[in-house]
Scaffold this motif. Structure first.
Motif, PDB file in Angstrom:
ATOM      1  N   ALA A 105       0.822  -1.216   0.000  1.00 17.66           N
ATOM      2  CA  ALA A 105       0.000   0.000   0.000  1.00 17.66           C
ATOM      3  C   ALA A 105       0.859   1.270   0.000  1.00 17.66           C
ATOM      4  O   ALA A 105       0.485   2.276  -0.617  1.00 17.66           O
ATOM      5  N   VAL A 106       1.996   1.229   0.672  1.00 18.18           N
ATOM      6  CA  VAL A 106       2.849   2.434   0.743  1.00 18.18           C
ATOM      7  C   VAL A 106       3.414   2.789  -0.644  1.00 18.18           C
ATOM      8  O   VAL A 106       3.211   3.908  -1.130  1.00 18.18           O
ATOM      9  N   PRO A 107       4.124   1.878  -1.327  1.00 17.16           N
ATOM     10  CA  PRO A 107       4.624   2.266  -2.653  1.00 17.16           C
ATOM     11  C   PRO A 107       3.511   2.533  -3.660  1.00 17.16           C
ATOM     12  O   PRO A 107       3.667   3.366  -4.555  1.00 17.16           O
ATOM     13  N   LEU A 108       2.368   1.851  -3.493  1.00 20.42           N
ATOM     14  CA  LEU A 108       1.236   2.122  -4.392  1.00 20.42           C
ATOM     15  C   LEU A 108       0.807   3.595  -4.256  1.00 20.42           C
ATOM     16  O   LEU A 108       0.613   4.293  -5.262  1.00 20.42           O
ATOM     17  N   ALA A 109       0.688   4.058  -3.024  1.00 19.78           N
ATOM     18  CA  ALA A 109       0.289   5.457  -2.805  1.00 19.78           C
ATOM     19  C   ALA A 109       1.342   6.409  -3.367  1.00 19.78           C
ATOM     20  O   ALA A 109       1.012   7.476  -3.913  1.00 19.78           O
ATOM     21  N   ILE A 110       2.602   6.023  -3.268  1.00 21.50           N
ATOM     22  CA  ILE A 110       3.675   6.883  -3.805  1.00 21.50           C
ATOM     23  C   ILE A 110       3.578   6.964  -5.325  1.00 21.50           C
ATOM     24  O   ILE A 110       3.694   8.048  -5.913  1.00 21.50           O
ATOM     25  N   VAL A 111       3.335   5.824  -5.962  1.00 19.68           N
ATOM     26  CA  VAL A 111       3.192   5.826  -7.426  1.00 19.68           C
ATOM     27  C   VAL A 111       2.028   6.742  -7.829  1.00 19.68           C
ATOM     28  O   VAL A 111       2.131   7.541  -8.763  1.00 19.68           O
ATOM     29  N   GLN A 112       0.928   6.637  -7.102  1.00 21.45           N
ATOM     30  CA  GLN A 112      -0.264   7.407  -7.486  1.00 21.45           C
ATOM     31  C   GLN A 112      -0.116   8.898  -7.159  1.00 21.45           C
ATOM     32  O   GLN A 112      -0.477   9.746  -7.975  1.00 21.45           O
ATOM     33  N   HIS A 113       0.407   9.208  -5.961  1.00 18.56           N
ATOM     34  CA  HIS A 113       0.333  10.599  -5.493  1.00 18.56           C
ATOM     35  C   HIS A 113       1.637  11.388  -5.607  1.00 18.56           C
ATOM     36  O   HIS A 113       1.604  12.605  -5.693  1.00 18.56           O
ATOM     37  N   ILE A 114       2.772  10.692  -5.577  1.00 19.50           N
ATOM     38  CA  ILE A 114       4.056  11.423  -5.684  1.00 19.50           C
ATOM     39  C   ILE A 114       4.557  11.344  -7.127  1.00 19.50           C
ATOM     40  O   ILE A 114       4.954  12.349  -7.712  1.00 19.50           O
ATOM     41  N   PHE A 115       4.503  10.135  -7.708  1.00 23.25           N
ATOM     42  CA  PHE A 115       4.907  10.018  -9.109  1.00 23.25           C
ATOM     43  C   PHE A 115       3.806  10.561 -10.027  1.00 23.25           C
ATOM     44  O   PHE A 115       4.092  11.038 -11.121  1.00 23.25           O
ATOM     45  N   GLY A 116       2.540  10.430  -9.606  1.00 23.91           N
ATOM     46  CA  GLY A 116       1.434  10.961 -10.420  1.00 23.91           C
ATOM     47  C   GLY A 116       0.951  10.011 -11.502  1.00 23.91           C
ATOM     48  O   GLY A 116       0.306  10.434 -12.453  1.00 23.91           O
TER      49      GLY A 116
END
Ligand code: HEM
Length: 440
Positions: A147-158
Motif C-alpha cells: 500500500a505504501v509504494p502504491l500510494a507513492i506511485v499514485q500521489h508522488i509520481f502521479g
C-alpha cells in the motif's frame, strides 16, 4: 555437506549443479557465499558464472559496456519499449536517467515520508479498530508493504491509475523482467500483456495532461509532461511513456519485499529492534533508517544482479582465481555476497548500523543505480517505523507469522499482532506544501 562438496559431487551433471546452486540460494545463501568467497570466488555453472567477492562485483558493475544488461531486453522491450535498465551507455541512459533524476526531486522526500507514515498509520489504526479479544492483527503485505509504494506511485509520481490495475501491472512486469527463473513462457507473456495494458491506459492519460500543460508540475509525471513540451528537453511522447512505465515497474514489489523482509528481521532479532526503537525515541531518524538498511543486509530483496558478457574477458585478472569467460556468458553478480565481504563490510557478520550508507548495494551501484533510491530510502524505513512502534509486536501464530510467498516470486503475507492500542506516529494530511517531517 558444504555447498562446494555438494556442487562438486554433481560434477558431470551440469543441470544438477545448477539445481544445487538454486537450492542453496533458497535455503542458505550466506553459507554458500561465504564458502565461495573463501574457496572459489568465481564459480562457472551451466546457467551462469557466479561472481562473489566485493572487488569483482564492483569491477563488473562499473563496466557496463563489457558486462551489459542486454539480457533484460527480451522481457522489457515489448512491455515498456527501450528502457534504461535494458541499455548500456546509450543516450537513453545518459539523457533520460539524468532527466528522470531531476524530476524525482529531493524536496519531495518529506512528502514521500509523510505519505508512507500516513498510509502505514491508517492501516495500523484500522487493525486496532477491528481488534478482537486477542488484540490487533494485521497482514503486513497488502495493508502496508504494497500500500505504501502504491500510494507513492499514485500521489508522488502521479501515475494515477486504479489501484488494482497498478498492482497487477507491477506484479506481472517485475515477475517477467527480473524474477522469471527458471524461465516460464507464460510469465513472459503475462509481463508483455501487462505492459500493453499499462501503455494503453497511459496513452490517453498522458495526452490529456499534455493538452493542459503546463500543469505546474506537482508530481513527477506532470513535471515530465511539462518539461517534454520544451524542445530543449529532447524527449518524445514515446520516450515519456516508457519512462512513466519504468516508475511503476521499479517501485512496488521491490519496496514491498524490502519492507516485509526488514520487519521479519526485526521480529527475529529483538535486540536490533530495541536499538532501532531507541534511536527513534531519541528523535534520531537518520540512525533509525541506518538500522533498517543494516537489517535488510541480512535478507536483501535479491542477492544477484545479472549481466551479459559482451567480449571474451578474464574475471579476477591477476588473482589466483582468474577465470576466463566467453562473450555471451551470463554473470550472476552476487551483490548479496559482496555485502558480507570484509573488504566492503568490515566484521561483516556483525549487525552494525554505523556502516557507511554507500557501502550498501541494496539499490545497485554504478551505471544502473536505482532511479528510485532516495524515494525508497525514506519510504521503506518510515513504513517499518510505524509498525515497529506497536507495543508487543510479534509474529502471529504459525504459519501466518512467517513470510508466505504463496509459491510466487514476492511476499504475499506476513501476519503480526500486538498487545495494545495503536501508538502509530501522529500524521497529518499530506499536502503539496508539506515539507516537514510530519510523521515524526
Ligand atoms: C521507489 C521506487 C523505485 C523506482 C521508481 C525504481 C526504479 C528503478 C529504475 C528505473 C532502475 C534502473 C536504473 C538504470 O538502469 O539506470 C532501478 C534499478 C535498480 N533498483 Fe530500483 N526503483 C525503486 C525502488 C527500488 C527498491 C525499493 C529497491 C531495493 C530495495 C530497488 C533496487 C534496485 C536495484 C538493485 C537496481 C539496479 C539493477 C541492476 O543493476 O541490474 N529499487 N530502479
Amino acid at each position: 555437506m558444504t555447498f562446494l562438496a555438494e556442487f562438486d559431487a554433481a560434477a558431470g551433471n551440469p543441470p544438477a549443479q545448477v539445481g544445487v546452486v538454486i537450492k542453496w540460494l533458497r535455503s542458505n545463501w550466506p553459507a554458500m557465499y561465504a564458502e565461495l568467497r573463501a574457496d572459489r570466488p568465481i564459480l562457472p555453472t551451466a546457467a551462469f558464472t557466479m561472481v562473489t567477492r566485493a572487488t569483482d562485483v564492483l569491477a563488473v558493475l562499473a563496466q557496463p559496456s563489457l558486462y551489459s544488461v542486454r539480457g533484460n531486453q527480451r522481457a522489457m522491450d515489448p512491455a515498456v519499449g527501450p528502457f534504461m535498465l535494458a541499455r548500456d551507455e546509450t543516450e537513453i541512459n545518459w539523457e533520460e536517467k539524468g532527466l528522470m533524476r531531476a524530476l524525482l526531486r529531493w524536496d519531495d522526500l518529506p512528502r514521500v515520508r509523510a505519505l508512507a507514515g500516513h498510509v502505514s498509520a491508517a492501516a495500523i489504526a484500522n487493525a486496532v479498530g477491528k481488534a478482537g479479544a486477542t488484540g490487533p492483527r494485521l497482514d503486513v503485505v497488502p495493508t502496508i508493504a504494497r500500500a505504501v509504494p502504491l500510494a507513492i506511485v499514485q500521489h508522488i509520481f502521479g501515475f494515477a491509475a486504479p489501484s488494482d490495475d497498478l498492482l497487477r501491472w507491477s506484479f506481472a512486469t517485475q515477475h517477467g523482467m527480473f524474477r522469471n527463473s527458471p524461465f516460464s513462457a507464460d510469465v513472459l507473456a503475462s509481463c508483455h500483456k501487462a505492459g500493453e495494458e499499462m501503455r494503453a491506459w497511459l496513452k490517453p492519460f498522458l495526452a490529456a495532461k499534455r493538452a493542459y500543460a503546463p500543469s505546474g508540475g506537482m508530481d513527477a509525471v506532470s513535471r515530465l509532461i511539462d518539461i517534454s513540451q520544451a524542445p530543449a528537453a529532447g524527449i518524445s511522447p514515446e520516450r515519456v511513456l516508457s519512462n512513466v512505465c519504468g516508475l511503476l515497474v521499479g517501485a512496488i514489489e521491490t519496496s514491498s519485499q524490502a519492507i516485509v523482509q526488514i520487519i521479519d528481521q526485526f521480529l527475529e532479532h529483538a535486540d536490533w529492534r530495541e536499538a532501532a526503537l531507541a534511536a527513534d525515541a531519541a528523535g534520531n531518524i537518520a540512525a533509525f533508517d541506518a538500522y533498517v538498511f543494516e537489517a535488510l543486509r541480512f535478507n536483501p530483496i535479491t542477492t544477484i544482479q545479472f549481466r551479459f558478457v559482451e567480449q571474451d574477458r578474464v574475471l579476477g585478472e591477476g588473482t589466483t582465481y582468474a577465470t576466463p569467460v566467453k562473450a555471451g556468458t551470463v554473470l550472476a553478480v552476487c551483490t548479496g555476497s559482496a555485502m558480507f565481504d570484509a573488504a566492503l563490510m568490515p566484521d561483516p557478520d556483525r549487525f552494525d548500523a554505523t556502516r557507511p550508507a554507500n557501502a550498501y548495494l541494496h539499490f545497485g551501484v554504478g551505471h544502473h543505480e536505482c532511479l528510485g533510491r532516495y524515494v525508497g530510502q525514506v519510504s521503506i524505513p518510515e513504513a517499518v517505523r510505524q509498525l515497529l512502534r506497536q507495543p508487543g509486536l510479534a509474529r502471529a501464530a504459525h504459519p501466518a507469522g512467517a513470510i508466505d510467498f504463496a509459491g510466487g516470486p514476492f511476499p504475499e503475507h506476513l501476519v503480526v499482532t500486538w498487545s495494545g492500542g495503536a501508538t502509530a506516529a501522529k500524521h497529518c494530511m499530506v499536502t503539496r506544501t508539506d515539507t516537514t517531517e510530519s510523521a515524526a
